[in-house]
Design a protein around this motif. Structure first.
Motif, PDB file in Angstrom:
ATOM      1  N   SER A  36       0.837  -1.195   0.000  1.00 32.31           N
ATOM      2  CA  SER A  36       0.000   0.000   0.000  1.00 32.31           C
ATOM      3  C   SER A  36       0.877   1.251   0.000  1.00 32.31           C
ATOM      4  CB  SER A  36      -0.908   0.012   1.233  1.00 32.31           C
ATOM      5  OG  SER A  36      -1.779  -1.105   1.222  1.00 32.31           O
ATOM      6  N   GLY A  37       0.531   2.196  -0.865  1.00 31.80           N
ATOM      7  CA  GLY A  37       1.300   3.426  -0.936  1.00 31.80           C
ATOM      8  C   GLY A  37       2.554   3.353  -1.772  1.00 31.80           C
ATOM      9  N   SER A  38       2.759   2.231  -2.457  1.00 33.03           N
ATOM     10  CA  SER A  38       3.972   2.074  -3.270  1.00 33.03           C
ATOM     11  C   SER A  38       3.878   2.796  -4.610  1.00 33.03           C
ATOM     12  CB  SER A  38       4.279   0.592  -3.485  1.00 33.03           C
ATOM     13  OG  SER A  38       3.211  -0.045  -4.179  1.00 33.03           O
ATOM     14  N   GLY A  39       2.657   3.180  -5.021  1.00 29.96           N
ATOM     15  CA  GLY A  39       2.502   3.917  -6.280  1.00 29.96           C
ATOM     16  C   GLY A  39       1.895   3.117  -7.412  1.00 29.96           C
ATOM     17  N   LYS A  40       1.361   1.931  -7.132  1.00 31.23           N
ATOM     18  CA  LYS A  40       0.846   1.049  -8.190  1.00 31.23           C
ATOM     19  C   LYS A  40      -0.267   1.715  -9.018  1.00 31.23           C
ATOM     20  CE  LYS A  40      -0.594  -2.272  -5.477  1.00 31.23           C
ATOM     21  NZ  LYS A  40      -0.370  -1.595  -4.160  1.00 31.23           N
ATOM     22  N   THR A  41      -1.316   2.140  -8.329  1.00 24.30           N
ATOM     23  CA  THR A  41      -2.460   2.713  -9.041  1.00 24.30           C
ATOM     24  C   THR A  41      -2.108   4.055  -9.657  1.00 24.30           C
ATOM     25  OG1 THR A  41      -4.048   1.540  -7.634  1.00 24.30           O
ATOM     26  CG2 THR A  41      -4.852   3.477  -8.801  1.00 24.30           C
ATOM     27  N   THR A  42      -1.251   4.826  -8.989  1.00 23.35           N
ATOM     28  CA  THR A  42      -0.808   6.098  -9.559  1.00 23.35           C
ATOM     29  C   THR A  42      -0.082   5.874 -10.876  1.00 23.35           C
ATOM     30  OG1 THR A  42      -0.604   7.108  -7.373  1.00 23.35           O
ATOM     31  CG2 THR A  42       0.600   8.156  -9.162  1.00 23.35           C
ATOM     32  N   LEU A  43       0.778   4.859 -10.935  1.00 22.08           N
ATOM     33  CA  LEU A  43       1.475   4.544 -12.184  1.00 22.08           C
ATOM     34  C   LEU A  43       0.471   4.153 -13.264  1.00 22.08           C
ATOM     35  CD1 LEU A  43       4.004   4.072 -13.854  1.00 22.08           C
ATOM     36  CD2 LEU A  43       4.177   1.774 -12.856  1.00 22.08           C
ATOM     37  N   ILE A 208       6.405  -9.103 -14.263  1.00 22.45           N
ATOM     38  CA  ILE A 208       6.037  -8.455 -13.013  1.00 22.45           C
ATOM     39  C   ILE A 208       6.958  -7.270 -12.739  1.00 22.45           C
ATOM     40  CG2 ILE A 208       5.805  -8.765 -10.510  1.00 22.45           C
ATOM     41  CD1 ILE A 208       5.530 -11.837 -11.192  1.00 22.45           C
ATOM     42  N   VAL A 209       6.338  -6.151 -12.376  1.00 19.19           N
ATOM     43  CA  VAL A 209       7.088  -4.974 -11.925  1.00 19.19           C
ATOM     44  C   VAL A 209       6.721  -4.752 -10.463  1.00 19.19           C
ATOM     45  CG1 VAL A 209       7.419  -2.493 -12.183  1.00 19.19           C
ATOM     46  CG2 VAL A 209       7.158  -3.929 -14.220  1.00 19.19           C
ATOM     47  N   PHE A 210       7.712  -4.820  -9.589  1.00 19.71           N
ATOM     48  CA  PHE A 210       7.496  -4.632  -8.155  1.00 19.71           C
ATOM     49  C   PHE A 210       7.921  -3.221  -7.770  1.00 19.71           C
ATOM     50  CE2 PHE A 210       9.549  -4.950  -3.829  1.00 19.71           C
ATOM     51  CZ  PHE A 210       8.354  -4.994  -3.094  1.00 19.71           C
ATOM     52  N   LEU A 211       6.971  -2.454  -7.195  1.00 19.69           N
ATOM     53  CA  LEU A 211       7.265  -1.095  -6.750  1.00 19.69           C
ATOM     54  C   LEU A 211       7.458  -1.068  -5.237  1.00 19.69           C
ATOM     55  CD1 LEU A 211       4.701   1.091  -8.773  1.00 19.69           C
ATOM     56  CD2 LEU A 211       6.958   0.245  -9.467  1.00 19.69           C
ATOM     57  N   HIS A 212       8.403  -0.266  -4.821  1.00 15.14           N
ATOM     58  CA  HIS A 212       8.669  -0.088  -3.390  1.00 15.14           C
ATOM     59  C   HIS A 212       9.016   1.367  -3.155  1.00 15.14           C
ATOM     60  CE1 HIS A 212       9.970  -0.935   0.689  1.00 15.14           C
ATOM     61  NE2 HIS A 212      11.163  -0.402   0.435  1.00 15.14           N
ATOM     62  N   GLN A 213       8.184   2.033  -2.338  1.00 15.85           N
ATOM     63  CA  GLN A 213       8.392   3.449  -2.012  1.00 15.85           C
ATOM     64  C   GLN A 213       8.561   4.305  -3.263  1.00 15.85           C
ATOM     65  OE1 GLN A 213      11.631   3.595   0.810  1.00 15.85           O
ATOM     66  NE2 GLN A 213      10.429   2.652   2.447  1.00 15.85           N
ATOM     67  N   LEU A 233      11.183  -7.434  -1.757  1.00 18.88           N
ATOM     68  CA  LEU A 233      10.256  -8.276  -2.504  1.00 18.88           C
ATOM     69  C   LEU A 233       9.925  -9.536  -1.720  1.00 18.88           C
ATOM     70  CD1 LEU A 233       8.613  -8.977  -4.996  1.00 18.88           C
ATOM     71  CD2 LEU A 233      10.699  -9.857  -6.059  1.00 18.88           C
ATOM     72  N   ASN A 234      10.927 -10.149  -1.133  1.00 16.76           N
ATOM     73  CA  ASN A 234      10.688 -11.347  -0.319  1.00 16.76           C
ATOM     74  C   ASN A 234       9.768 -11.048   0.862  1.00 16.76           C
ATOM     75  OD1 ASN A 234      12.038 -13.458  -1.640  1.00 16.76           O
ATOM     76  ND2 ASN A 234      14.028 -12.767  -0.869  1.00 16.76           N
ATOM     77  N   ASP A 235       9.993  -9.897   1.496  1.00 17.97           N
ATOM     78  CA  ASP A 235       9.128  -9.504   2.617  1.00 17.97           C
ATOM     79  C   ASP A 235       7.685  -9.375   2.154  1.00 17.97           C
ATOM     80  OD1 ASP A 235      11.297  -9.463   4.285  1.00 17.97           O
ATOM     81  OD2 ASP A 235      11.513  -7.271   4.292  1.00 17.97           O
ATOM     82  N   PHE A 236       7.497  -8.764   0.981  1.00  9.94           N
ATOM     83  CA  PHE A 236       6.152  -8.573   0.440  1.00  9.94           C
ATOM     84  C   PHE A 236       5.516  -9.909   0.054  1.00  9.94           C
ATOM     85  CE2 PHE A 236       3.443  -8.119  -3.349  1.00  9.94           C
ATOM     86  CZ  PHE A 236       2.454  -7.293  -2.837  1.00  9.94           C
ATOM     87  N   VAL A 237       6.271 -10.738  -0.653  1.00 10.11           N
ATOM     88  CA  VAL A 237       5.746 -12.016  -1.138  1.00 10.11           C
ATOM     89  C   VAL A 237       5.360 -12.930   0.012  1.00 10.11           C
ATOM     90  CG1 VAL A 237       6.357 -14.159  -2.322  1.00 10.11           C
ATOM     91  CG2 VAL A 237       6.940 -11.955  -3.353  1.00 10.11           C
ATOM     92  N   PHE A 238       6.262 -13.102   0.953  1.00 11.26           N
ATOM     93  CA  PHE A 238       5.994 -14.073   2.011  1.00 11.26           C
ATOM     94  C   PHE A 238       4.997 -13.551   3.041  1.00 11.26           C
ATOM     95  CE2 PHE A 238      10.029 -15.673   0.283  1.00 11.26           C
ATOM     96  CZ  PHE A 238       9.601 -16.952  -0.023  1.00 11.26           C
ATOM     97  N   ALA A 239       4.957 -12.233   3.245  1.00 10.48           N
ATOM     98  CA  ALA A 239       3.913 -11.660   4.109  1.00 10.48           C
ATOM     99  C   ALA A 239       2.555 -11.879   3.471  1.00 10.48           C
ATOM    100  CB  ALA A 239       4.168 -10.179   4.332  1.00 10.48           C
ATOM    101  N   SER A 240       2.460 -11.696   2.151  1.00 11.48           N
ATOM    102  CA  SER A 240       1.198 -11.898   1.440  1.00 11.48           C
ATOM    103  C   SER A 240       0.773 -13.346   1.493  1.00 11.48           C
ATOM    104  CB  SER A 240       1.339 -11.437  -0.018  1.00 11.48           C
ATOM    105  OG  SER A 240       1.673 -10.069  -0.090  1.00 11.48           O
ATOM    106  N   LYS A 241       1.728 -14.252   1.310  1.00 11.92           N
ATOM    107  CA  LYS A 241       1.407 -15.678   1.349  1.00 11.92           C
ATOM    108  C   LYS A 241       0.925 -16.083   2.735  1.00 11.92           C
ATOM    109  CE  LYS A 241       4.280 -17.631  -2.345  1.00 11.92           C
ATOM    110  NZ  LYS A 241       5.385 -18.561  -2.630  1.00 11.92           N
ATOM    111  N   PHE A 242       1.576 -15.540   3.767  1.00 11.38           N
ATOM    112  CA  PHE A 242       1.192 -15.866   5.128  1.00 11.38           C
ATOM    113  C   PHE A 242      -0.228 -15.395   5.409  1.00 11.38           C
ATOM    114  CE2 PHE A 242       0.754 -14.516   9.560  1.00 11.38           C
ATOM    115  CZ  PHE A 242       1.029 -15.705  10.220  1.00 11.38           C
TER     116      PHE A 242
END
Length: 250
Positions: A36-43, A208-213, A233-242
């Motif tokens: 959230s807040g990484s800029g996905k929808t804005t892009l 896949i394009v991964f945005l961060h900050q 990316l790992n933090d995002f992926v594995f947090a999402s999977k969890f």
């Protein structure tokens, strides 16, 4: 193909996008992911022209969209289909009328031609015969499919999808992903999907394009994502999977 070069977007003192460059290929499911807040929808909105980038350029099939006037953008806009997060159906219109709406705006087709196209699109999303229903009579998954039917009614070269699985159960989410994947492949569409759903990422994430900050932090395929050593990316992926696993246990 769609290409963005050095896209910046600032709202007041808040720089949301900080120099994004990427290519989105035809015939592939191109996913933009990030927290959230990484800029996905804005892009996404910068690409389709809903936001004007503070700096940078957007190209559709080699044509510089950023330099075009409103009138000059119309031919490209007619080649764009878009599914918004909440489907954005007109509540006062039937399913059929919702699908025909862009045809009324951008084509000179006869009434029978528009109806034929609406029926074809409904059948393509497995909603044959639902023409006269209103959005209030549809489930969440059906609304998404009507939104997709409307998005493809103009036979787009480019399809933009914002959080297609938001609010859907896992089974329906898979069906929506499969439908997007089929349409992308069948019509060789350049599809760009904004999502935080890791099932979508692993299922249809060909590029896949991964945005961060506000920055492009990683780029690759769903086959490569499991083997990356990118910490964020790992933090995002594995947090999402969890979180997904936890939800399925409830």
């Amino acid at each position: 193909m769609i290409e963005v070069k050095d896209i910046h977007k600032t709202f007041g003192d808040n720089e949301v996008l900080k120099g994004i460059s990427a290519k989105f290929e035809a015939g592939k499911n191109n996913l933009i992911i990030g927290g959230s807040g990484s800029g996905k929808t804005t892009l996404l909105k910068c690409i389709v022209g809903l936001h004007k980038p503070t700096k940078g350029e957007v190209f559709f099939s080699g044509q510089n969209f950023s330099e075009l006037s409103f009138e000059e953008r119309v031919p490209i806009r007619t080649e764009i289909g878009m599914l918004f997060q909440n489907s954005a159906l007109f509540d006062s219109m039937t399913v059929e009328e919702n699908i025909i709406f862009p045809l009324n705006l951008f084509t000179n087709q006869s009434k029978s031609e528009k109806l034929d196209r609406a029926n074809f699109c409904l059948e393509r999303v497995n909603l044959k015969g639902k023409n006269k229903l209103y959005p209030a009579e549809l489930s969440g998954g059906m609304k998404k499919r009507v939104g997709i039917a409307r998005a493809i009614s103009m036979q787009p070269k480019y399809l933009f999808v914002d959080e297609p699985n938001s609010g859907l159960d896992p089974k329906t989410s898979i069906l929506i992903d499969e439908l997007i994947n089929e349409l992308t492949d069948e019509y060789n569409i350049t599809t760009v999907v904004v999502t935080h759903d890791m099932n979508s990422v692993m299922g249809i994430g060909e590029h896949i394009v991964f945005l961060h900050q506000g920055q492009k932090w990683w780029e690759g395929s769903n086959k490569e994502i499991a083997h990356t050593d990118n910490k964020e990316l790992n933090d995002f992926v594995f947090a999402s999977k969890f979180m997904q696993a936890a939800k399925e246990k409830l």
